[in-house]
Enzyme design. Structure first.
Site, PDB file in Angstrom:
ATOM      1  N   LYS A  45     -55.735 -14.225   9.461  1.00 26.80           N
ATOM      2  CA  LYS A  45     -55.104 -13.292  10.762  1.00 26.80           C
ATOM      3  C   LYS A  45     -54.915 -14.464  11.755  1.00 26.80           C
ATOM      4  CE  LYS A  45     -55.511  -9.105  13.391  1.00 26.80           C
ATOM      5  NZ  LYS A  45     -56.063  -7.907  13.539  1.00 26.80           N
ATOM      6  N   SER A  49     -53.631  -3.428  12.903  1.00 25.82           N
ATOM      7  CA  SER A  49     -52.987  -4.610  13.557  1.00 25.82           C
ATOM      8  C   SER A  49     -53.070  -5.960  12.419  1.00 25.82           C
ATOM      9  CB  SER A  49     -53.749  -5.156  14.415  1.00 25.82           C
ATOM     10  OG  SER A  49     -54.805  -5.706  14.676  1.00 25.82           O
ATOM     11  N   SER A 100     -58.081  -1.809  11.956  1.00 21.43           N
ATOM     12  CA  SER A 100     -56.892  -3.039  11.950  1.00 21.43           C
ATOM     13  C   SER A 100     -56.916  -3.453  10.571  1.00 21.43           C
ATOM     14  CB  SER A 100     -57.062  -3.789  12.951  1.00 21.43           C
ATOM     15  OG  SER A 100     -56.330  -3.389  13.906  1.00 21.43           O
TER      16      SER A 100
END
Lengths: 98, 481
Positions: B76, B151, B175
């Site tokens: 990420k 997210s 997330s």
């Protein structure tokens, strides 16, 4: 409690954010809606309840007082928008006359 | 070529498959398929292939390259990678090349894994649909008209699309687990402090944790065992020794008591197909020997509201560092404060501005105790509720998300509807407890439904055991090819 446009202007200044008229209007409504949700928390009776800051409490995290690895100064400054003589450079902070 | 991380590592360690071939194949899959998905913001083929070559060299020289030898990984884009652009999905960090690697990145590489690229995400990890990325939204690989969740939507989609077998995400209010649910993958959030956050660009420091995505529980467990552990670079890192989870995955559900959390598995917001799959999974668990009881976490009624005070308050403080001085964007102005304001106005997107404003308000003079202080007391109440529930059950269960993946654009104008996506996942962040989402079947339109398992602090071995036990009776969802 309703949020006014003046509140939003004040908070934007504290947060160092330039907001345009559309953003001021949108945030005035949305922040009010979100804080209405938060009002249920505000109204809760929590007398005698300790706040939790760290969910897994760690007391007195210590380490030996030894110099560790440091980042390379030039490498860090190379990522800055503006640097000079080993420092970060910024626009003026005070008026020349004051 | 094996598809699972453990299959790849085993084949690479024995010399049957070369890490370079495995990594090159992953890069080709991204090249061929990601234009339609958008899961990666960038890949770095040369660096990755060079690192894979070193894994192969270790095998050739008889050295053990580690438990993740040659496994391609997505990171990420909130995790720092030295010399490799890291944007957090934000314009304000466009072009930033961090001067150091996150501890989790170093641990993965030390275990032989090969990170191939940085995955898309909501800006600074704020969002539940990945539509807050400043670069592009991510499509759900199982239905490209729908969101992957957020997210960590890029990490979830990269795994669900079969580009990489595992990826790392971060989880502040759900997330990792919510996008895992919406994409049909496994996604796990460790106990707060179990995995070092050094090199994770901070969103809400008392809630953030890093964790793995994978197509099955065993691969997620393998990654967890590598990244968990104390790190002197993170003062919130827990010093307790790590109990590995991979050894206990076959213990099954027999004899476990599962507590169904009433408040997180009923109500108006829950879609019927989600509740149907959830109840069917519980019935399967009972057949496998688990006992199912009802438990109540009454304070979770306040959890969402408390979260949306704590997270924005901490974010407004953490994001003060993006001021146009040390890294990233600067918009020029006559004096330093005008430069700060103009830079942040141009560099942050609407959701980040909304949360910075909300948090600044909640922390401003006269409101701190009414909002942040009160929310921290709610946090204590939630922890007390969990403790009572764990006296009656070993593991708690709920759906991961009240809905299956929703349509792109459906909730972007309504922040509160978007925030409700995380109603089941937020309590574990407030308590700092570990939790995992696994696939428990598809709804009517073929969209995945996630099962959410929660365990007490540091009970990761039990959590993974229960998840693997469920997976043994529920199966896994194959990657969308």
């Amino acid at each position: 409690m309703r949020i006014t446009r003046e509140d939003v202007v004040h908070v934007a200044r504290l947060a160092r954010l330039d907001l345009d008229d559309d953003e001021l209007e949108t945030f005035t409504g949305q922040l009010g809606d979100i804080l209405d949700h938060a009002a249920r928390v505000e109204a809760l009776d929590t007398s005698g309840v300790e706040p939790t800051a760290h969910p897994v409490p760690l007391a007195n995290v210590l380490r030996p007082d030894e110099r560790g690895r440091c980042l390379d100064r030039d490498g860090v400054l190379a990522q800055a928008p503006e640097a000079e003589n080993g420092y970060f450079r910024v626009p003026r902070i005070m008026d020349a006359g004051s | 070529m094996p598809a699972t991380a453990r299959g790849i590592a085993s084949a690479v360690r024995s010399g049957d498959v070369s890490a370079v071939d495995v990594v090159a194949a992953a890069l080709r899959r991204v090249e061929a398929g990601d234009a339609a998905i958008g899961s990666f913001l960038r890949t770095y083929a040369d660096t990755a292939l060079e690192r894979a070559g070193r894994v192969d060299a270790a095998v050739a020289e008889g050295r053990d390259p580690g438990p993740l030898a040659g496994v391609p990984v997505g990171l990420k884009d909130v995790l720092t990678t030295e010399g490799i652009e890291t944007t957090c999905g934000s314009r304000i960090l466009e072009g930033w090349q961090p001067p150091y690697d996150a501890t989790v990145v170093q641990r993965l590489r030390d275990a032989g894994a090969v990170d191939v690229g940085k995955t898309n995400c909501d800006e600074f990890a704020m969002g539940s649909s990945n539509e807050n990325s400043a670069y592009r939204p991510v499509a759900n690989p199982h239905d490209r008209s729908r969101v992957p969740g957020g997210s960590s939507g890029g990490s979830a989609a990269a795994v669900a699309a079969g580009f990489v077998p595992v990826a790392l995400g971060s989880d502040t209010g759900g997330s990792i687990r919510q996008p895992a649910s919406l994409c049909g993958t496994v996604g796990m959030k460790p106990t707060y402090g179990r995995v070092s956050r050094y090199g994770l660009v901070a969103f809400a420091s008392s809630l953030d944790q890093i964790g793995p995505f994978a197509l099955d529980v065993a691969d997620a467990a393998l990654v967890y065992d590598v990244i968990a552990g104390h790190d002197p670079m993170d003062a919130t890192s827990i010093p307790h020794p790590v109990e590995p989870v991979t050894g206990g995955l076959d213990r099954g559900l027999d004899g476990l008591t599962l507590g169904v959390v009433e408040e997180l598995s009923s109500g108006a917001g829950f879609e019927a197909e989600v509740l149907d799959r959830f109840r069917a999974a519980l019935a399967e668990a009972e057949r496998a020997g688990a006992r199912v009881v009802d438990v109540s976490l009454p304070s979770t009624a306040y959890a969402l509201s408390a979260y949306y005070l704590i997270a924005p308050a901490e974010c407004s403080s953490n994001l003060a560092r993006f001021d146009g001085v040390r890294y990233g964007l600067r918009v020029g102005a006559d004096d330093v404060e005008a430069m700060n304001r103009a830079t942040r106005a141009a560099g942050f997107g609407p959701e980040v501005k909304r949360r910075v404003m909300l948090g600044t308000y909640a922390l401003s003079a006269g409101y701190y105790d009414a909002y942040y202080g009160q929310a921290q007391r709610v946090r204590t109440l939630v922890i007390d509720d969990f403790a009572a529930a764990y006296e009656r059950a070993d593991v708690l269960v709920s759906p991961t998300s009240p809905t299956v993946a929703f349509a792109l654009g459906e909730r972007t104008q309504d922040p509160i509807a978007m925030y409700l996506s995380d109603v089941c996942t937020i309590p574990s962040n407030l308590a700092g407890h570990p939790a995992i989402s696994i696939w428990c079947g598809d709804g009517a339109a073929g969209l995945p439904v996630g099962l959410h398992l929660m365990a007490p602090a540091l009970a990761e071995p039990l959590l993974f055991q229960a998840a693997a036990g469920f997976e043994a009776v529920l199966g896994t969802k194959a990657a969308a090819v």
